[in-house]
Design a protein around this motif. Sequence first.
Motif, PDB file in Angstrom:
ATOM      1  N   VAL A  72     -84.894  37.104 -68.836  1.00 48.40           N
ATOM      2  CA  VAL A  72     -86.025  36.336 -69.348  1.00 48.40           C
ATOM      3  C   VAL A  72     -85.469  35.075 -70.008  1.00 48.40           C
ATOM      4  O   VAL A  72     -84.477  35.123 -70.749  1.00 48.40           O
ATOM      5  N   ASN A  73     -86.072  33.946 -69.714  1.00 45.51           N
ATOM      6  CA  ASN A  73     -85.618  32.655 -70.214  1.00 45.51           C
ATOM      7  C   ASN A  73     -85.985  32.509 -71.691  1.00 45.51           C
ATOM      8  O   ASN A  73     -87.147  32.673 -72.069  1.00 45.51           O
ATOM      9  N   ALA A  74     -85.000  32.192 -72.518  1.00 52.75           N
ATOM     10  CA  ALA A  74     -85.250  32.049 -73.954  1.00 52.75           C
ATOM     11  C   ALA A  74     -86.260  30.942 -74.243  1.00 52.75           C
ATOM     12  O   ALA A  74     -87.015  31.020 -75.221  1.00 52.75           O
ATOM     13  N   ASN A  75     -86.294  29.905 -73.394  1.00 50.99           N
ATOM     14  CA  ASN A  75     -87.282  28.833 -73.588  1.00 50.99           C
ATOM     15  C   ASN A  75     -88.698  29.346 -73.347  1.00 50.99           C
ATOM     16  O   ASN A  75     -89.648  28.893 -73.989  1.00 50.99           O
ATOM     17  N   ALA A 117     -80.142  28.971 -76.570  1.00 54.36           N
ATOM     18  CA  ALA A 117     -79.550  27.876 -77.339  1.00 54.36           C
ATOM     19  C   ALA A 117     -80.002  27.956 -78.797  1.00 54.36           C
ATOM     20  O   ALA A 117     -80.304  26.946 -79.431  1.00 54.36           O
ATOM     21  N   GLY A 118     -80.051  29.175 -79.318  1.00 53.34           N
ATOM     22  CA  GLY A 118     -80.407  29.368 -80.713  1.00 53.34           C
ATOM     23  C   GLY A 118     -81.890  29.269 -81.015  1.00 53.34           C
ATOM     24  O   GLY A 118     -82.277  29.063 -82.175  1.00 53.34           O
ATOM     25  N   GLN A 119     -82.740  29.444 -80.013  1.00 57.30           N
ATOM     26  CA  GLN A 119     -84.192  29.375 -80.259  1.00 57.30           C
ATOM     27  C   GLN A 119     -84.598  30.463 -81.261  1.00 57.30           C
ATOM     28  O   GLN A 119     -84.216  31.621 -81.121  1.00 57.30           O
ATOM     29  N   SER A 120     -85.381  30.073 -82.249  1.00 56.58           N
ATOM     30  CA  SER A 120     -85.731  31.019 -83.323  1.00 56.58           C
ATOM     31  C   SER A 120     -86.544  32.197 -82.787  1.00 56.58           C
ATOM     32  O   SER A 120     -86.340  33.340 -83.206  1.00 56.58           O
ATOM     33  N   ILE A 142     -75.428  25.663 -69.197  1.00 54.56           N
ATOM     34  CA  ILE A 142     -74.119  25.189 -68.753  1.00 54.56           C
ATOM     35  C   ILE A 142     -74.244  23.722 -68.367  1.00 54.56           C
ATOM     36  O   ILE A 142     -75.046  23.369 -67.497  1.00 54.56           O
ATOM     37  N   ALA A 143     -73.478  22.866 -69.012  1.00 50.98           N
ATOM     38  CA  ALA A 143     -73.516  21.434 -68.711  1.00 50.98           C
ATOM     39  C   ALA A 143     -73.133  21.204 -67.251  1.00 50.98           C
ATOM     40  O   ALA A 143     -72.199  21.820 -66.737  1.00 50.98           O
ATOM     41  N   GLY A 144     -73.854  20.325 -66.586  1.00 51.68           N
ATOM     42  CA  GLY A 144     -73.550  19.991 -65.198  1.00 51.68           C
ATOM     43  C   GLY A 144     -74.090  20.955 -64.175  1.00 51.68           C
ATOM     44  O   GLY A 144     -73.799  20.820 -62.977  1.00 51.68           O
ATOM     45  N   GLY A 159     -67.951  31.989 -67.858  1.00 47.71           N
ATOM     46  CA  GLY A 159     -67.072  32.775 -68.725  1.00 47.71           C
ATOM     47  C   GLY A 159     -67.560  32.859 -70.154  1.00 47.71           C
ATOM     48  O   GLY A 159     -67.179  33.773 -70.897  1.00 47.71           O
ATOM     49  N   ARG A 160     -68.388  31.903 -70.574  1.00 49.25           N
ATOM     50  CA  ARG A 160     -68.915  31.897 -71.943  1.00 49.25           C
ATOM     51  C   ARG A 160     -70.061  32.897 -72.107  1.00 49.25           C
ATOM     52  O   ARG A 160     -70.357  33.335 -73.214  1.00 49.25           O
ATOM     53  N   ASN A 161     -70.702  33.256 -71.000  1.00 50.25           N
ATOM     54  CA  ASN A 161     -71.824  34.200 -71.059  1.00 50.25           C
ATOM     55  C   ASN A 161     -71.358  35.598 -71.437  1.00 50.25           C
ATOM     56  O   ASN A 161     -70.228  35.995 -71.120  1.00 50.25           O
ATOM     57  N   ASP A 162     -72.230  36.344 -72.092  1.00 50.26           N
ATOM     58  CA  ASP A 162     -71.939  37.749 -72.357  1.00 50.26           C
ATOM     59  C   ASP A 162     -71.816  38.503 -71.032  1.00 50.26           C
ATOM     60  O   ASP A 162     -72.602  38.273 -70.094  1.00 50.26           O
ATOM     61  N   TYR A 163     -70.844  39.388 -70.971  1.00 53.58           N
ATOM     62  CA  TYR A 163     -70.715  40.273 -69.812  1.00 53.58           C
ATOM     63  C   TYR A 163     -71.688  41.432 -69.974  1.00 53.58           C
ATOM     64  O   TYR A 163     -71.767  42.060 -71.032  1.00 53.58           O
TER      65      TYR A 163
END
Length: 493
Positions: A72-75, A117-120, A142-144, A159-163
């Motif tokens: 589910v998209n945090a936005n 991205a830290g959405q409350s 992810i940029a780009g 690689g930054r995402n939680d596994y």
Amino acid sequence: MRQGFDNDKYIELQADNIRRRIAQFGGKLYLEFGGKLFDDYHASRVLPGFEPDVKFRMLRSLADDVEIVIAVNANHIEKAKVRGDLGITYDEDVLRLIDVFRSHGFLVGSVVLTQYAGQSAADAYRRRLEGLGITCRLHYPIAGYPHDIEHIVSDDGYGRNDYIETSRPLVVVTAPGPGSGKLATCLSQLYHEHRRGIRAGYAKYETFPVWNLPLNHPVNIAYEAATVDLDDANIIDPFHLEAYGETTVNYNRDVEAFPVLKAMMERIMGSSPYASPTDMGVNMVGFAISDDEACREASRMEIVRRYFAAADAFKRTGDGLEQVERLRSIMKKAGVDEDLSPARGAALDKERATGAPAGAMVLPDGRVVTGKTGDLLGAASALLMNALKAVTGTDDELTVIDDAAIEPICRLKTDHLNSANRRLHSDETLIALSITSATSPVASRVINGLERLRGCDAFFSVIISPTDIDLYRRLGINVCCEPKYERTGLYHR
């Protein structure tokens, strides 16, 4: 109704194809599940005989090997996005989906919040999930993305995402709606699995368009009508044609995204297992069509229904003219027009003859019955009663519900509920019929005809109330309305 689809054959073919795909990748497959896993009423309308939960039943045959991950998209959580068909927010729908899956014996391993991205609101939802004992993982923007492959497939990208830890060979990634990040979740997991030395692959389960039907087959054109708001278009898969010399159908977004997706898989896996978007799919629905002409006929009707739904929405909101015009073009491509169903002509004729809003319904045997707005019943109620009489062989002139059972409901609406309309909606009519059936054998016989109306087409000369539309749809009756209101004015309820 004339049947055109073999559910048992579909379950057997589909489950076998998924098993083969799991084996192709050494025992683990991430399966992106597009469309609706259950309650797929579009498929049941264009493929008569297709049961709305047959995909769910197919997965149940693999249940011991299946693990569910819901993206589910945090936005979407932050903006409280709502599912149009259910009227609930995406975050609530995730909980509904978990309950449904678990009630049928499926393992729901995790929920992943994509684009976090830290959405409350997303933070609050994560705490809520964890309080309910549900594992929640975070995937980040992810940029780009999606073109900077080198950055995306790196420690700073996927690689930054939680596994997401999984334990079953088939991981079904589903979501409450489009734009939830299912594909990115699958590819992120492939990256993490291969870093850990675990062989795994990816495939996509999308029912429409049907890849092995012709491009302009009505079933595929009906998919364009259903996704007109997304501006999707069915096209020939050029990658598949080049690789195999075989003509198959896909839709534009998958074809446009394929070069990037292929490059990502090459970077993750060393080489891409797929030469085309069609290769990625596991859909076997086309092989289970048992009566092609029945499906063509049903799909043409669905295209017209989609047109009237868009025309009604434009009338109500003033928005969506482009969709209406595009659906006109789609109807033309399918060789149909607004008068495809005889119910439309019958409803408009009834209105002209009586001066009252009217409806008509095509019964399973081809007969067309009508009903009009009267003193006690609205057009939807009158049509429903006349249709029930017709399918149960009850004399059309016979009074099934006594006025004495209707009048108290009318008084309740006007005297106590402050309604300006004393006429009964179709749900109120069924309640009155149900009460009458306790003492009337005729009413009991009539109400037992409801199941025989499932799949019928109804048309109304005016836009009927949301209450009536909802009741008809719950009964499985397809509804179209002429894009006009019963009365003049600016405000309509």
